[in-house]
Motif scaffolding. Structure first.
Motif, PDB file in Angstrom:
ATOM      1  N   VAL A 279       0.871  -1.177   0.000  1.00 47.25           N
ATOM      2  CA  VAL A 279       0.000   0.000   0.000  1.00 47.25           C
ATOM      3  C   VAL A 279       0.903   1.222   0.000  1.00 47.25           C
ATOM      4  N   VAL A 280       0.607   2.167  -0.885  1.00 51.69           N
ATOM      5  CA  VAL A 280       1.395   3.398  -1.009  1.00 51.69           C
ATOM      6  C   VAL A 280       0.451   4.578  -0.820  1.00 51.69           C
ATOM      7  N   THR A 281       0.850   5.529   0.022  1.00 48.30           N
ATOM      8  CA  THR A 281       0.055   6.736   0.222  1.00 48.30           C
ATOM      9  C   THR A 281       0.910   7.947  -0.097  1.00 48.30           C
ATOM     10  N   VAL A 282       0.380   8.826  -0.945  1.00 51.73           N
ATOM     11  CA  VAL A 282       1.071  10.051  -1.343  1.00 51.73           C
ATOM     12  C   VAL A 282       0.269  11.235  -0.825  1.00 51.73           C
ATOM     13  N   VAL A 283       0.949  12.162  -0.147  1.00 50.53           N
ATOM     14  CA  VAL A 283       0.304  13.366   0.372  1.00 50.53           C
ATOM     15  C   VAL A 283       0.976  14.579  -0.250  1.00 50.53           C
ATOM     16  N   ASP A 284       0.161  15.459  -0.806  1.00 56.72           N
ATOM     17  CA  ASP A 284       0.627  16.670  -1.477  1.00 56.72           C
ATOM     18  C   ASP A 284      -0.073  17.842  -0.797  1.00 56.72           C
ATOM     19  N   GLU A 285       0.691  18.742  -0.198  1.00 52.58           N
ATOM     20  CA  GLU A 285       0.086  19.892   0.468  1.00 52.58           C
ATOM     21  C   GLU A 285       0.540  21.173  -0.224  1.00 52.58           C
ATOM     22  N   VAL A 286      -0.407  21.919  -0.761  1.00 53.17           N
ATOM     23  CA  VAL A 286      -0.106  23.135  -1.506  1.00 53.17           C
ATOM     24  C   VAL A 286      -0.232  24.330  -0.571  1.00 53.17           C
TER      25      VAL A 286
ATOM     26  N   VAL B 192      -4.228  23.458   0.770  1.00 57.52           N
ATOM     27  CA  VAL B 192      -4.992  22.300   0.325  1.00 57.52           C
ATOM     28  C   VAL B 192      -4.115  21.062   0.411  1.00 57.52           C
ATOM     29  N   ARG B 193      -4.663  20.022   1.013  1.00 61.04           N
ATOM     30  CA  ARG B 193      -3.962  18.743   1.093  1.00 61.04           C
ATOM     31  C   ARG B 193      -4.667  17.761   0.161  1.00 61.04           C
ATOM     32  N   ARG B 194      -3.887  17.155  -0.751  1.00 57.55           N
ATOM     33  CA  ARG B 194      -4.408  16.130  -1.650  1.00 57.55           C
ATOM     34  C   ARG B 194      -3.709  14.819  -1.334  1.00 57.55           C
ATOM     35  N   VAL B 195      -4.489  13.752  -1.309  1.00 55.04           N
ATOM     36  CA  VAL B 195      -3.968  12.440  -0.917  1.00 55.04           C
ATOM     37  C   VAL B 195      -4.402  11.399  -1.942  1.00 55.04           C
ATOM     38  N   ALA B 196      -3.490  10.509  -2.285  1.00 52.61           N
ATOM     39  CA  ALA B 196      -3.824   9.338  -3.096  1.00 52.61           C
ATOM     40  C   ALA B 196      -3.295   8.113  -2.364  1.00 52.61           C
ATOM     41  N   ALA B 197      -4.153   7.134  -2.179  1.00 52.86           N
ATOM     42  CA  ALA B 197      -3.762   5.871  -1.537  1.00 52.86           C
ATOM     43  C   ALA B 197      -3.933   4.765  -2.562  1.00 52.86           C
ATOM     44  N   ALA B 198      -2.901   3.947  -2.722  1.00 54.91           N
ATOM     45  CA  ALA B 198      -2.904   2.901  -3.746  1.00 54.91           C
ATOM     46  C   ALA B 198      -2.619   1.544  -3.135  1.00 54.91           C
ATOM     47  N   ALA B 199      -3.400   0.560  -3.536  1.00 57.59           N
ATOM     48  CA  ALA B 199      -3.164  -0.829  -3.136  1.00 57.59           C
ATOM     49  C   ALA B 199      -2.690  -1.602  -4.358  1.00 57.59           C
ATOM     50  N   VAL B 200      -1.594  -2.305  -4.213  1.00 55.71           N
ATOM     51  CA  VAL B 200      -1.057  -3.142  -5.290  1.00 55.71           C
ATOM     52  C   VAL B 200      -1.482  -4.575  -5.002  1.00 55.71           C
ATOM     53  N   ILE B 201      -2.299  -5.130  -5.898  1.00 56.05           N
ATOM     54  CA  ILE B 201      -2.806  -6.483  -5.685  1.00 56.05           C
ATOM     55  C   ILE B 201      -2.501  -7.369  -6.884  1.00 56.05           C
TER      56      ILE B 201
ATOM     57  N   LEU C 254     -10.823  -3.425  -0.420  1.00 52.99           N
ATOM     58  CA  LEU C 254      -9.962  -2.386  -0.990  1.00 52.99           C
ATOM     59  C   LEU C 254     -10.549  -1.006  -0.744  1.00 52.99           C
ATOM     60  N   GLY C 255     -11.854  -0.865  -0.915  1.00 56.38           N
ATOM     61  CA  GLY C 255     -12.504   0.413  -0.664  1.00 56.38           C
ATOM     62  C   GLY C 255     -12.308   0.886   0.764  1.00 56.38           C
ATOM     63  N   ARG C 256     -12.478  -0.017   1.707  1.00 58.12           N
ATOM     64  CA  ARG C 256     -12.315   0.353   3.126  1.00 58.12           C
ATOM     65  C   ARG C 256     -10.850   0.676   3.439  1.00 58.12           C
ATOM     66  N   LEU C 257      -9.936  -0.174   3.004  1.00 57.09           N
ATOM     67  CA  LEU C 257      -8.513   0.031   3.266  1.00 57.09           C
ATOM     68  C   LEU C 257      -8.048   1.392   2.749  1.00 57.09           C
ATOM     69  N   LEU C 258      -8.355   1.685   1.491  1.00 57.52           N
ATOM     70  CA  LEU C 258      -7.856   2.917   0.887  1.00 57.52           C
ATOM     71  C   LEU C 258      -8.563   4.150   1.433  1.00 57.52           C
ATOM     72  N   THR C 259      -9.857   4.056   1.676  1.00 53.73           N
ATOM     73  CA  THR C 259     -10.576   5.202   2.228  1.00 53.73           C
ATOM     74  C   THR C 259     -10.109   5.498   3.644  1.00 53.73           C
TER      75      THR C 259
ATOM     76  N   ALA D  96       5.216  -1.091  -9.662  1.00 55.49           N
ATOM     77  CA  ALA D  96       3.877  -1.632  -9.898  1.00 55.49           C
ATOM     78  C   ALA D  96       3.138  -0.776 -10.926  1.00 55.49           C
ATOM     79  N   PRO D  97       2.211  -1.386 -11.645  1.00 52.15           N
ATOM     80  CA  PRO D  97       1.824  -2.794 -11.530  1.00 52.15           C
ATOM     81  C   PRO D  97       2.764  -3.709 -12.313  1.00 52.15           C
ATOM     82  N   ARG D  98       3.101  -4.838 -11.726  1.00 52.56           N
ATOM     83  CA  ARG D  98       3.766  -5.882 -12.497  1.00 52.56           C
ATOM     84  C   ARG D  98       2.753  -6.398 -13.519  1.00 52.56           C
ATOM     85  N   PRO D  99       3.182  -7.138 -14.523  1.00 53.54           N
ATOM     86  CA  PRO D  99       2.242  -7.551 -15.568  1.00 53.54           C
ATOM     87  C   PRO D  99       0.979  -8.239 -15.054  1.00 53.54           C
TER      88      PRO D  99
END
Length: 197
Positions: free
Chosen positions: A7-14, A26-35, A59-64, A157-160
């Motif tokens: 799981v990777v989480t990126v936080v960008d604060e402007v 403004v804080r923008r966040v993206a959370a990614a699950a590699v499955i 996945l919805g619960r984990l990332l949210t 990621a993603p691997r093939p």
């Protein structure tokens, strides 16, 4: 969760834009699950529903939960979006199956206290390619100030045979948003524009 590699989480604060402070940071966040892609290597799979039902809600619960944690609560989420990146051995439909059903979308919407349809992006890419995730207001999709994007990239990621599933959110509008709102726009028709030349 079966098949979850990372799981990777990126936080960008402007805080500043064009050398001046933004009205509200403004804080923008993206959370990614590699499955692991449950359909990769199986040829054309006609019924994706069993895999969707077993994977998408978790996945919805984990990332949210990651988004809400990074922003400081559901009430701090003002805009949201979702995305999927399928590895080269998968179909675009594999990513779509995980994010374009109520098993993922309704979980994201309910946990963030949203009501809008969730804007999205999806693609089939090699590992490490960046993905731009669009966002818009969680309860008023026509609120133009909240039209923005956040970019995420997972170097390995993603691997093939994998899928990267993404949930994203922002704590506010674009920095220094000032182009009005769709509800207050004048009526503009193509014929009027052509006559104005």
């Amino acid at each position: 969760m079966s098949g979850l590699r990372k799981v990777v989480t990126v936080v960008d604060e402007v805080l500043m834009d064009l050398g001046r402070p933004v009205a509200t940071p403004v804080r923008r966040v993206a959370a990614a699950a590699v499955i692991r892609n449950p359909w990769a290597g199986r040829g054309f799979v006609a019924d994706l529903q069993p895999g969707v039902e077993s994977l998408a809600p978790g996945l919805g619960r984990l990332l949210t939960d990651r988004l809400i944690g990074a922003l400081g609560g559901a009430e701090r989420v003002e805009a949201f979006g979702k995305a999927a990146v399928v590895g080269l051995d998968g179909e675009l439909e594999h990513g779509g199956a995980l994010i374009h059903t109520p098993y993922f979308g309704n979980v994201l919407r309910e946990l963030t206290e949203g009501t809008s349809i969730i804007v999205f992006s999806d693609d089939r890419l090699a590992a490490g390619a960046p993905l731009t995730v669009p966002l818009w207001h969680k309860t008023a999709a026509a609120t133009r100030s909240h039209y923005q994007t956040v970019q995420i990239r997972v170097p390995d990621a993603p691997r093939p045979d994998e899928i990267v599933v993404v949930a994203a959110a922002a704590s506010g509008p674009r920095p220094n948003a000032r182009i009005g709102d769709r509800r207050s726009d004048p009526v503009v028709r193509l014929a009027d524009l052509e006559n104005a030349r």
